[in-house]
Design a protein around this motif. Sequence first.
Motif, short mmCIF file in Angstrom:
data_model
loop_
_atom_site.label_atom_id
_atom_site.label_comp_id
_atom_site.label_asym_id
_atom_site.label_seq_id
_atom_site.Cartn_x
_atom_site.Cartn_y
_atom_site.Cartn_z
N LEU A 25 0.83 -1.21 0.00
CA LEU A 25 0.00 0.00 0.00
C LEU A 25 0.86 1.26 0.00
O LEU A 25 0.53 2.25 -0.66
CB LEU A 25 -0.95 -0.01 1.20
CG LEU A 25 -2.10 -1.02 1.11
CD1 LEU A 25 -2.84 -1.10 2.45
CD2 LEU A 25 -3.06 -0.65 -0.01
N ALA A 26 1.98 1.22 0.72
CA ALA A 26 2.90 2.37 0.73
C ALA A 26 3.53 2.57 -0.65
O ALA A 26 3.69 3.70 -1.11
CB ALA A 26 3.98 2.17 1.79
N VAL A 27 3.87 1.47 -1.31
CA VAL A 27 4.42 1.56 -2.67
C VAL A 27 3.39 2.19 -3.61
O VAL A 27 3.70 3.08 -4.39
CB VAL A 27 4.85 0.15 -3.17
CG1 VAL A 27 5.15 0.17 -4.66
CG2 VAL A 27 6.05 -0.34 -2.38
N TYR A 32 3.60 4.24 -7.55
CA TYR A 32 4.12 3.13 -8.34
C TYR A 32 2.98 2.20 -8.74
O TYR A 32 2.10 1.90 -7.94
CB TYR A 32 5.16 2.33 -7.55
CG TYR A 32 6.43 3.07 -7.29
CD1 TYR A 32 7.37 3.26 -8.29
CD2 TYR A 32 6.70 3.60 -6.03
CE1 TYR A 32 8.55 3.95 -8.05
CE2 TYR A 32 7.86 4.28 -5.77
CZ TYR A 32 8.78 4.45 -6.79
OH TYR A 32 9.94 5.14 -6.53
N HIS A 33 3.04 1.72 -9.97
CA HIS A 33 2.08 0.73 -10.46
C HIS A 33 2.87 -0.30 -11.27
O HIS A 33 2.88 -0.24 -12.51
CB HIS A 33 0.99 1.40 -11.31
CG HIS A 33 0.18 2.36 -10.52
ND1 HIS A 33 -0.81 1.97 -9.65
CD2 HIS A 33 0.24 3.71 -10.43
CE1 HIS A 33 -1.34 3.04 -9.07
NE2 HIS A 33 -0.72 4.10 -9.52
N THR A 48 -2.37 -10.68 -1.38
CA THR A 48 -2.17 -9.26 -1.10
C THR A 48 -1.76 -8.51 -2.36
O THR A 48 -2.26 -7.41 -2.62
CB THR A 48 -1.11 -9.08 0.00
OG1 THR A 48 -1.52 -9.82 1.15
CG2 THR A 48 -0.94 -7.63 0.38
N ILE A 49 -0.87 -9.08 -3.15
CA ILE A 49 -0.49 -8.43 -4.41
C ILE A 49 -1.70 -8.28 -5.31
O ILE A 49 -1.92 -7.23 -5.92
CB ILE A 49 0.63 -9.22 -5.11
CG1 ILE A 49 1.93 -9.08 -4.32
CG2 ILE A 49 0.83 -8.75 -6.55
CD1 ILE A 49 3.05 -9.97 -4.80
N THR A 50 -2.52 -9.32 -5.40
CA THR A 50 -3.72 -9.27 -6.23
C THR A 50 -4.67 -8.17 -5.76
O THR A 50 -5.28 -7.49 -6.58
CB THR A 50 -4.43 -10.63 -6.21
OG1 THR A 50 -3.53 -11.63 -6.68
CG2 THR A 50 -5.66 -10.63 -7.08
N ASP A 55 -3.40 -5.68 -11.58
CA ASP A 55 -2.88 -5.86 -12.93
C ASP A 55 -1.43 -6.35 -12.96
O ASP A 55 -0.91 -6.65 -14.03
CB ASP A 55 -2.99 -4.56 -13.73
CG ASP A 55 -4.44 -4.13 -13.92
OD1 ASP A 55 -5.31 -5.02 -14.01
OD2 ASP A 55 -4.69 -2.91 -13.97
N ALA A 56 -0.79 -6.43 -11.82
CA ALA A 56 0.62 -6.84 -11.77
C ALA A 56 0.75 -8.36 -11.82
O ALA A 56 -0.07 -9.08 -11.26
CB ALA A 56 1.28 -6.32 -10.50
#
Length: 78
Positions: A25-27, A32-33, A48-50, A55-56
């Motif tokens: 969340l800080a990133v 950053y995306h 968590t990444i999802t 889209d990553a």
Amino acid sequence: VYTYDLLHIALYPENNQDSAKAFLLAVRAKGYHPAAIVTDLRQDYGATITQVFPDAEHHECIFHALQNVHKHFQSHLL
């Protein structure tokens, strides 16, 4: 590694799902995306990444995967 940014484990005293989410969340808050995120084999990152970066692409580090395989063979073959 292309950016040499600090790693989650180097910034947070705890290395768990809550700290992984806080880090991501800080990133995102910094604008950053990422198109791809590489992590070790910790399960804390997947969902968590999802959630944070839908889209990553999530890739797991080959170095850590090979270390894991090596440990597995050592524990079962020796």
